[in-house]
Design a protein around this motif. Structure first.
Motif, PDB file in Angstrom:
ATOM      1  N   ARG A 130      74.999  24.851 -76.502  1.00 44.23           N
ATOM      2  CA  ARG A 130      75.046  24.433 -75.092  1.00 44.23           C
ATOM      3  C   ARG A 130      73.801  24.924 -74.349  1.00 44.23           C
ATOM      4  O   ARG A 130      73.181  24.188 -73.590  1.00 44.23           O
ATOM      5  CB  ARG A 130      76.306  24.954 -74.411  1.00 44.23           C
ATOM      6  CG  ARG A 130      77.558  24.236 -74.872  1.00 44.23           C
ATOM      7  CD  ARG A 130      78.761  24.561 -74.002  1.00 44.23           C
ATOM      8  NE  ARG A 130      79.929  23.853 -74.477  1.00 44.23           N
ATOM      9  CZ  ARG A 130      80.191  22.584 -74.231  1.00 44.23           C
ATOM     10  NH1 ARG A 130      79.353  21.874 -73.513  1.00 44.23           N
ATOM     11  NH2 ARG A 130      81.270  22.005 -74.708  1.00 44.23           N
ATOM     12  N   GLY A 131      73.421  26.174 -74.577  1.00 52.69           N
ATOM     13  CA  GLY A 131      72.273  26.767 -73.887  1.00 52.69           C
ATOM     14  C   GLY A 131      70.957  26.099 -74.226  1.00 52.69           C
ATOM     15  O   GLY A 131      70.051  26.035 -73.393  1.00 52.69           O
ATOM     16  N   PHE A 132      70.848  25.589 -75.438  1.00 46.90           N
ATOM     17  CA  PHE A 132      69.627  24.909 -75.870  1.00 46.90           C
ATOM     18  C   PHE A 132      69.311  23.718 -74.957  1.00 46.90           C
ATOM     19  O   PHE A 132      68.153  23.373 -74.751  1.00 46.90           O
ATOM     20  CB  PHE A 132      69.800  24.444 -77.319  1.00 46.90           C
ATOM     21  CG  PHE A 132      68.608  23.752 -77.902  1.00 46.90           C
ATOM     22  CD1 PHE A 132      67.513  24.476 -78.346  1.00 46.90           C
ATOM     23  CD2 PHE A 132      68.581  22.372 -78.033  1.00 46.90           C
ATOM     24  CE1 PHE A 132      66.406  23.837 -78.909  1.00 46.90           C
ATOM     25  CE2 PHE A 132      67.491  21.722 -78.593  1.00 46.90           C
ATOM     26  CZ  PHE A 132      66.404  22.460 -79.032  1.00 46.90           C
ATOM     27  N   PHE A 133      70.358  23.125 -74.385  1.00 47.28           N
ATOM     28  CA  PHE A 133      70.177  21.916 -73.573  1.00 47.28           C
ATOM     29  C   PHE A 133      70.126  22.173 -72.072  1.00 47.28           C
ATOM     30  O   PHE A 133      70.062  21.217 -71.294  1.00 47.28           O
ATOM     31  CB  PHE A 133      71.278  20.906 -73.905  1.00 47.28           C
ATOM     32  CG  PHE A 133      71.163  20.404 -75.315  1.00 47.28           C
ATOM     33  CD1 PHE A 133      70.227  19.432 -75.635  1.00 47.28           C
ATOM     34  CD2 PHE A 133      71.941  20.935 -76.322  1.00 47.28           C
ATOM     35  CE1 PHE A 133      70.084  18.988 -76.942  1.00 47.28           C
ATOM     36  CE2 PHE A 133      71.813  20.497 -77.633  1.00 47.28           C
ATOM     37  CZ  PHE A 133      70.876  19.524 -77.945  1.00 47.28           C
ATOM     38  N   VAL A 134      70.088  23.435 -71.652  1.00 47.09           N
ATOM     39  CA  VAL A 134      70.033  23.725 -70.218  1.00 47.09           C
ATOM     40  C   VAL A 134      68.800  23.084 -69.590  1.00 47.09           C
ATOM     41  O   VAL A 134      68.894  22.405 -68.570  1.00 47.09           O
ATOM     42  CB  VAL A 134      70.087  25.247 -69.946  1.00 47.09           C
ATOM     43  CG1 VAL A 134      69.739  25.575 -68.517  1.00 47.09           C
ATOM     44  CG2 VAL A 134      71.467  25.789 -70.304  1.00 47.09           C
ATOM     45  N   GLU A 135      67.651  23.278 -70.175  1.00 51.84           N
ATOM     46  CA  GLU A 135      66.422  22.676 -69.645  1.00 51.84           C
ATOM     47  C   GLU A 135      66.227  21.238 -70.114  1.00 51.84           C
ATOM     48  O   GLU A 135      65.788  20.385 -69.362  1.00 51.84           O
ATOM     49  CB  GLU A 135      65.200  23.511 -70.038  1.00 51.84           C
ATOM     50  CG  GLU A 135      65.086  24.806 -69.270  1.00 51.84           C
ATOM     51  CD  GLU A 135      63.789  25.532 -69.568  1.00 51.84           C
ATOM     52  OE1 GLU A 135      62.758  24.863 -69.797  1.00 51.84           O
ATOM     53  OE2 GLU A 135      63.811  26.771 -69.573  1.00 51.84           O
ATOM     54  N   LEU A 136      66.563  20.966 -71.357  1.00 47.04           N
ATOM     55  CA  LEU A 136      66.351  19.640 -71.937  1.00 47.04           C
ATOM     56  C   LEU A 136      67.307  18.605 -71.338  1.00 47.04           C
ATOM     57  O   LEU A 136      66.961  17.434 -71.208  1.00 47.04           O
ATOM     58  CB  LEU A 136      66.530  19.709 -73.458  1.00 47.04           C
ATOM     59  CG  LEU A 136      66.225  18.465 -74.271  1.00 47.04           C
ATOM     60  CD1 LEU A 136      64.791  18.002 -74.064  1.00 47.04           C
ATOM     61  CD2 LEU A 136      66.490  18.728 -75.739  1.00 47.04           C
ATOM     62  N   GLY A 137      68.489  19.039 -70.979  1.00 46.75           N
ATOM     63  CA  GLY A 137      69.479  18.129 -70.412  1.00 46.75           C
ATOM     64  C   GLY A 137      70.078  17.231 -71.475  1.00 46.75           C
ATOM     65  O   GLY A 137      70.276  17.632 -72.614  1.00 46.75           O
ATOM     66  N   SER A 138      70.345  15.999 -71.095  1.00 50.44           N
ATOM     67  CA  SER A 138      70.928  15.009 -71.982  1.00 50.44           C
ATOM     68  C   SER A 138      69.968  13.821 -72.075  1.00 50.44           C
ATOM     69  O   SER A 138      70.097  12.850 -71.331  1.00 50.44           O
ATOM     70  CB  SER A 138      72.296  14.569 -71.437  1.00 50.44           C
ATOM     71  OG  SER A 138      72.888  13.639 -72.300  1.00 50.44           O
ATOM     72  N   PRO A 139      68.999  13.909 -72.993  1.00 50.67           N
ATOM     73  CA  PRO A 139      67.973  12.874 -73.084  1.00 50.67           C
ATOM     74  C   PRO A 139      68.483  11.490 -73.495  1.00 50.67           C
ATOM     75  O   PRO A 139      67.783  10.506 -73.350  1.00 50.67           O
ATOM     76  CB  PRO A 139      66.998  13.409 -74.129  1.00 50.67           C
ATOM     77  CG  PRO A 139      67.274  14.862 -74.220  1.00 50.67           C
ATOM     78  CD  PRO A 139      68.726  15.029 -73.873  1.00 50.67           C
ATOM     79  N   GLU A 166      66.402  18.567 -82.890  1.00 48.72           N
ATOM     80  CA  GLU A 166      65.740  19.523 -83.771  1.00 48.72           C
ATOM     81  C   GLU A 166      65.011  20.606 -82.996  1.00 48.72           C
ATOM     82  O   GLU A 166      64.205  20.332 -82.113  1.00 48.72           O
ATOM     83  CB  GLU A 166      64.741  18.789 -84.662  1.00 48.72           C
ATOM     84  CG  GLU A 166      64.083  19.669 -85.678  1.00 48.72           C
ATOM     85  CD  GLU A 166      63.184  18.902 -86.630  1.00 48.72           C
ATOM     86  OE1 GLU A 166      62.514  19.565 -87.434  1.00 48.72           O
ATOM     87  OE2 GLU A 166      63.151  17.660 -86.575  1.00 48.72           O
ATOM     88  N   GLY A 167      65.321  21.856 -83.361  1.00 47.72           N
ATOM     89  CA  GLY A 167      64.560  22.999 -82.886  1.00 47.72           C
ATOM     90  C   GLY A 167      63.669  23.471 -84.022  1.00 47.72           C
ATOM     91  O   GLY A 167      63.736  22.937 -85.138  1.00 47.72           O
ATOM     92  N   PRO A 168      62.823  24.452 -83.793  1.00 46.99           N
ATOM     93  CA  PRO A 168      61.941  24.931 -84.852  1.00 46.99           C
ATOM     94  C   PRO A 168      62.663  25.449 -86.102  1.00 46.99           C
ATOM     95  O   PRO A 168      62.190  25.264 -87.215  1.00 46.99           O
ATOM     96  CB  PRO A 168      61.147  26.056 -84.189  1.00 46.99           C
ATOM     97  CG  PRO A 168      61.146  25.690 -82.739  1.00 46.99           C
ATOM     98  CD  PRO A 168      62.489  25.072 -82.498  1.00 46.99           C
ATOM     99  N   ASP A 182      59.996  22.893 -78.906  1.00 42.86           N
ATOM    100  CA  ASP A 182      58.987  23.915 -79.207  1.00 42.86           C
ATOM    101  C   ASP A 182      59.599  25.286 -79.453  1.00 42.86           C
ATOM    102  O   ASP A 182      58.961  26.148 -80.039  1.00 42.86           O
ATOM    103  CB  ASP A 182      57.992  24.028 -78.048  1.00 42.86           C
ATOM    104  CG  ASP A 182      57.144  22.778 -77.898  1.00 42.86           C
ATOM    105  OD1 ASP A 182      56.908  22.074 -78.903  1.00 42.86           O
ATOM    106  OD2 ASP A 182      56.714  22.492 -76.766  1.00 42.86           O
ATOM    107  N   ALA A 183      60.831  25.486 -78.956  1.00 44.98           N
ATOM    108  CA  ALA A 183      61.464  26.800 -79.072  1.00 44.98           C
ATOM    109  C   ALA A 183      62.950  26.641 -79.345  1.00 44.98           C
ATOM    110  O   ALA A 183      63.585  25.696 -78.890  1.00 44.98           O
ATOM    111  CB  ALA A 183      61.259  27.599 -77.786  1.00 44.98           C
TER     112      ALA A 183
END
Length: 108
Positions: free
Chosen positions: A73-82, A28-30, A92-93
């Motif tokens: 795909r870009g949404f997960f660049v920082e988040l990775g694969s939790p 979930e994003g905002p 948060d964004a």
């Protein structure tokens, strides 16, 4: 390949897709839900339950929403694969593509 959640989900976030996902790969994003492409097993369970028909197989995203495959795909660049959305707080964004869209009028 993976499934993608496109523009119709923005500012709707019904979450029926989350309930149907057997691998917990919808985050979930905002303003929008996002499918983690490395966690998605391409089962398609999320597609028929989406009330706004926002879920598409990556190769079948309508041309006007093609950028949403890149956004997911870009949404997960920082988040990775939790390894599961249920153990992850909402982000948060949103991806910049989603964040730049005008906010939907709640009255419409």
């Amino acid at each position: 390949m993976a499934f993608v959640i496109a523009q119709p989900c923005v500012d709707v976030k019904d979450k029926a897709c989350i309930e149907e996902c057997p691998v917990d790969c919808i985050y979930e994003g905002p303003r929008k839900m996002y499918i983690q492409p490395d966690e998605c097993v391409d089962c398609g369970a999320c597609e028929p339950v989406c009330p706004v028909e926002a879920v598409f197989y990556e190769d079948s995203v309508p041309a006007e929403w093609a950028d949403y495959a890149t956004a997911d795909r870009g949404f997960f660049v920082e988040l990775g694969s939790p390894g599961g959305a249920s153990a992850t707080d909402p982000a948060d964004a949103d991806h910049p593509l989603v964040a730049a869209r005008p906010q939907a009028d709640p009255a419409s």
